[in-house]
Motif scaffolding. Sequence first.
Motif, short mmCIF file in Angstrom:
data_model
loop_
_atom_site.label_atom_id
_atom_site.label_comp_id
_atom_site.label_asym_id
_atom_site.label_seq_id
_atom_site.Cartn_x
_atom_site.Cartn_y
_atom_site.Cartn_z
N VAL A 1 -38.40 -15.61 11.42
CA VAL A 1 -37.72 -16.78 11.95
C VAL A 1 -36.87 -16.34 13.13
N ILE A 2 -37.14 -16.92 14.30
CA ILE A 2 -36.44 -16.52 15.52
C ILE A 2 -35.59 -17.69 16.02
N GLN A 3 -34.35 -17.43 16.32
CA GLN A 3 -33.41 -18.45 16.77
C GLN A 3 -33.98 -19.20 17.98
N GLY A 4 -33.91 -20.54 17.92
CA GLY A 4 -34.29 -21.37 19.07
C GLY A 4 -33.06 -22.00 19.68
N GLU A 5 -33.22 -23.19 20.22
CA GLU A 5 -32.09 -23.85 20.92
C GLU A 5 -31.21 -24.65 19.98
N THR A 6 -31.73 -24.93 18.77
CA THR A 6 -31.01 -25.84 17.87
C THR A 6 -30.62 -25.14 16.57
N HIS B 1 -31.92 -25.62 13.82
CA HIS B 1 -33.08 -25.57 12.91
C HIS B 1 -33.21 -24.19 12.27
N PHE B 2 -32.92 -23.16 13.03
CA PHE B 2 -32.98 -21.77 12.53
C PHE B 2 -32.14 -21.63 11.25
N ILE C 1 -33.76 -23.44 8.24
CA ILE C 1 -34.95 -22.74 7.75
C ILE C 1 -34.55 -21.48 6.99
C1 LIG Z 1 -36.33 -21.45 13.69
C2 LIG Z 1 -36.93 -22.59 14.41
O1 LIG Z 1 -37.44 -23.54 13.84
C3 LIG Z 1 -36.73 -22.59 15.88
O2 LIG Z 1 -37.48 -21.52 16.43
C4 LIG Z 1 -37.19 -23.89 16.53
O3 LIG Z 1 -36.75 -23.82 17.87
P1 LIG Z 1 -35.72 -24.95 18.42
O4 LIG Z 1 -34.42 -24.77 17.62
O5 LIG Z 1 -35.54 -24.60 19.89
O6 LIG Z 1 -36.35 -26.29 18.18
#
Ligand SMILES: CC(=O)[C@@H](O)COP(=O)(O)O
Length: 164
Positions: free
Chosen positions: A90-95, A97-98, A101
């Motif tokens: 699991v890699i940090q994104g912009e939101t 969501h990381f 998850i």
């Molecule tokens: C961990 C994720 O789901 C993440 O990579 C999704 O990316 P984002 O937070 O930019 O939507």
Amino acid sequence: MATHLKNLSDFSHTIVPSGKPFRFGIVVASWNVAVTGKLYQGAYDSLLKHEVEEDNIISVDVAGSYELISGADLLLSNKNIDAVICLGCVIQGETRHFDFICDAVANGIAQVSIKHTKPVIFGVLTTDNQEQALDRAGGKHGNKGDEAAITAIKMAHLHLSLKD
Ligand SMILES: CC(=O)[C@@H](O)COP(=O)(O)O
Ligand SMILES: Nc1c(NC[C@H](O)[C@H](O)[C@H](O)CO)[nH]c(=O)[nH]c1=O
């Protein structure tokens, strides 16, 4: 101990018991497959290195790390398995969501282990970027798949030793 202070794969392999008596499931997430494929290879090779029979390794793919939970549950519900290794990245994104998850997967995998009274190993990388992930999937910090496989063997032995 922070990973950068200790190579994940720097185990004294002489103290890892034989995996010969046991059957293992490996559940691999396809998200970030450039990383999870290396985790899988590390885990698979480590199981063989510690005498697990190829026929005693059951591998399944799932979409993402969140599905590791149900993948592990399905394996333990339908196959005669002594321990399950869950591999994901699991890699940090912009939101945020990381965060959701990672928390869900860690807690969900623990619940599956408790439900089945079987070891379910958390072999999931949770990193800021792909570089950190690759460093822990066969790179300078070793391979978390290797670590997870050795943990699974040790826990299978513990489970067997405590059975009445
Ligand atoms: C961990 C994720 O789901 C993440 O990579 C999704 O990316 P984002 O937070 O930019 O939507
Ligand atoms: N962003 C990552 C995901 N996201 C997908 C989820 O794991 C899940 O498949 C989806 O929410 C549908 O239930 N998964 C990863 O393994 N790694 C990521 O970086």
